[in-house]
Design a protein around this motif. Structure first.
Motif, PDB file in Angstrom:
ATOM      1  N   ASP A 146       8.849  14.309   2.737  1.00  0.00           N
ATOM      2  CA  ASP A 146       7.967  13.537   3.006  1.00  0.00           C
ATOM      3  C   ASP A 146       6.934  12.911   2.622  1.00  0.00           C
ATOM      4  OD1 ASP A 146       7.177  13.400   5.967  1.00  0.00           O
ATOM      5  OD2 ASP A 146       5.862  14.720   5.433  1.00  0.00           O
ATOM      6  N   ALA A 147       6.109  13.419   1.701  1.00  0.00           N
ATOM      7  CA  ALA A 147       5.176  12.895   1.353  1.00  0.00           C
ATOM      8  C   ALA A 147       5.899  12.085   0.819  1.00  0.00           C
ATOM      9  CB  ALA A 147       4.402  13.715   0.166  1.00  0.00           C
ATOM     10  N   PHE A 148       6.592  12.131  -0.403  1.00  0.00           N
ATOM     11  CA  PHE A 148       6.998  10.874  -1.175  1.00  0.00           C
ATOM     12  C   PHE A 148       7.473   9.724  -0.116  1.00  0.00           C
ATOM     13  CE2 PHE A 148      10.959   8.298  -2.677  1.00  0.00           C
ATOM     14  CZ  PHE A 148      10.165   7.647  -4.162  1.00  0.00           C
ATOM     15  N   SER A 149       8.281  10.191   1.534  1.00  0.00           N
ATOM     16  CA  SER A 149       8.589   8.832   1.891  1.00  0.00           C
ATOM     17  C   SER A 149       6.894   8.361   2.514  1.00  0.00           C
ATOM     18  CB  SER A 149       9.035   9.625   3.359  1.00  0.00           C
ATOM     19  OG  SER A 149       9.130   8.030   4.038  1.00  0.00           O
ATOM     20  N   ARG A 150       6.158   9.008   2.739  1.00  0.00           N
ATOM     21  CA  ARG A 150       4.711   9.009   3.522  1.00  0.00           C
ATOM     22  C   ARG A 150       4.559   7.739   2.526  1.00  0.00           C
ATOM     23  NH1 ARG A 150       2.107  13.341   4.335  1.00  0.00           N
ATOM     24  NH2 ARG A 150       0.006  12.099   4.851  1.00  0.00           N
ATOM     25  N   ALA A 151       4.367   8.233   1.252  1.00  0.00           N
ATOM     26  CA  ALA A 151       3.395   7.720   0.373  1.00  0.00           C
ATOM     27  C   ALA A 151       3.952   5.754  -0.422  1.00  0.00           C
ATOM     28  CB  ALA A 151       3.251   8.121  -0.825  1.00  0.00           C
ATOM     29  N   ASN A 152       5.200   5.749   0.123  1.00  0.00           N
ATOM     30  CA  ASN A 152       5.813   4.430  -0.343  1.00  0.00           C
ATOM     31  C   ASN A 152       6.151   4.338   0.937  1.00  0.00           C
ATOM     32  OD1 ASN A 152       7.141   5.221  -2.770  1.00  0.00           O
ATOM     33  ND2 ASN A 152       9.106   5.700  -2.868  1.00  0.00           N
ATOM     34  N   ASN A 153       6.405   4.280   2.003  1.00  0.00           N
ATOM     35  CA  ASN A 153       6.038   3.260   2.870  1.00  0.00           C
ATOM     36  C   ASN A 153       4.541   2.772   3.703  1.00  0.00           C
ATOM     37  OD1 ASN A 153       8.708   3.803   3.159  1.00  0.00           O
ATOM     38  ND2 ASN A 153       8.476   5.830   3.757  1.00  0.00           N
ATOM     39  N   THR A 154       3.863   3.489   2.954  1.00  0.00           N
ATOM     40  CA  THR A 154       2.425   3.021   3.572  1.00  0.00           C
ATOM     41  C   THR A 154       1.485   1.752   3.470  1.00  0.00           C
ATOM     42  OG1 THR A 154      -0.366   3.835   3.159  1.00  0.00           O
ATOM     43  CG2 THR A 154       1.002   4.058   1.436  1.00  0.00           C
ATOM     44  N   GLN A 155       0.853   1.064   4.121  1.00  0.00           N
ATOM     45  CA  GLN A 155       0.257  -0.245   3.756  1.00  0.00           C
ATOM     46  C   GLN A 155      -1.223  -0.201   2.908  1.00  0.00           C
ATOM     47  OE1 GLN A 155       2.023  -3.004   4.913  1.00  0.00           O
ATOM     48  NE2 GLN A 155       3.900  -1.804   5.091  1.00  0.00           N
ATOM     49  N   LYS A 156      -1.167   1.340   2.642  1.00  0.00           N
ATOM     50  CA  LYS A 156      -2.984   1.522   1.594  1.00  0.00           C
ATOM     51  C   LYS A 156      -2.393   1.213   0.388  1.00  0.00           C
ATOM     52  CE  LYS A 156      -5.714   5.048   1.001  1.00  0.00           C
ATOM     53  NZ  LYS A 156      -6.242   6.451   2.085  1.00  0.00           N
ATOM     54  N   LYS A 157      -2.863   0.987  -0.349  1.00  0.00           N
ATOM     55  CA  LYS A 157      -2.998   0.274  -1.674  1.00  0.00           C
ATOM     56  C   LYS A 157      -4.224   1.537  -2.210  1.00  0.00           C
ATOM     57  CE  LYS A 157      -2.224  -3.164  -3.223  1.00  0.00           C
ATOM     58  NZ  LYS A 157      -0.635  -3.542  -4.559  1.00  0.00           N
ATOM     59  N   PHE A 158      -2.678   1.914  -2.932  1.00  0.00           N
ATOM     60  CA  PHE A 158      -3.943   3.412  -4.283  1.00  0.00           C
ATOM     61  C   PHE A 158      -4.362   2.642  -5.148  1.00  0.00           C
ATOM     62  CE2 PHE A 158      -0.329   5.443  -1.781  1.00  0.00           C
ATOM     63  CZ  PHE A 158      -0.498   6.191  -0.788  1.00  0.00           C
ATOM     64  N   ALA A 159      -5.881   3.694  -5.682  1.00  0.00           N
ATOM     65  CA  ALA A 159      -6.514   2.932  -6.858  1.00  0.00           C
ATOM     66  C   ALA A 159      -5.630   2.935  -8.312  1.00  0.00           C
ATOM     67  CB  ALA A 159      -7.719   3.658  -7.331  1.00  0.00           C
ATOM     68  N   PRO A 160      -5.327   2.650  -9.162  1.00  0.00           N
ATOM     69  CA  PRO A 160      -4.861   2.526 -10.268  1.00  0.00           C
ATOM     70  C   PRO A 160      -4.759   4.445 -10.560  1.00  0.00           C
ATOM     71  CG  PRO A 160      -5.983   0.633 -10.344  1.00  0.00           C
ATOM     72  CD  PRO A 160      -6.455   2.024  -9.052  1.00  0.00           C
ATOM     73  N   ASP A 161      -6.059   4.745 -11.078  1.00  0.00           N
ATOM     74  CA  ASP A 161      -5.732   6.478 -11.063  1.00  0.00           C
ATOM     75  C   ASP A 161      -4.818   7.139 -10.021  1.00  0.00           C
ATOM     76  OD1 ASP A 161      -8.006   5.862  -9.252  1.00  0.00           O
ATOM     77  OD2 ASP A 161      -8.459   7.787 -10.349  1.00  0.00           O
TER      78      ASP A 161
END
Length: 86
Positions: A11-26
């Motif tokens: 579920d966490a993997f799916s949420r992270a992959n499907n978000t429109q939010k850009k994550f910082a490189p670190d």
């Protein structure tokens, strides 16, 4: 049969992959490293054909988790996703 931890991880993997939010490189590197450790463990591999700086950073982030239990990596991945996607 998947465990509760496996379901939470998926579920966490799916949420992270499907978000429109850009994550910082670190954050991206930490997510990558936890994911690889959770799914591959200490079976490190580095594709020399695609040797570039980005892949070197990714490999370095993963190898720093050497020895981390796969379930601990899953828990850390879930915790990180939950902290950035509230």
């Amino acid at each position: 049969m998947a465990s509760d931890l496996d379901k939470l991880f998926a579920d966490a993997f799916s949420r992270a992959n499907n978000t429109q939010k850009k994550f910082a490189p670190d954050v991206q590197l930490r997510l990558y490293a936890y994911y690889k450790q959770a799914t591959k463990g200490d079976n490190f591999s580095f594709n020399n054909e695609e040797h570039n700086l980005r892949n070197a950073f990714k490999f370095n982030a993963w190898i720093q988790l050497k020895g981390m239990d796969e379930n601990e990596a899953k828990r850390n991945y879930i915790k990180l996703v939950n902290s950035i996607l509230k």
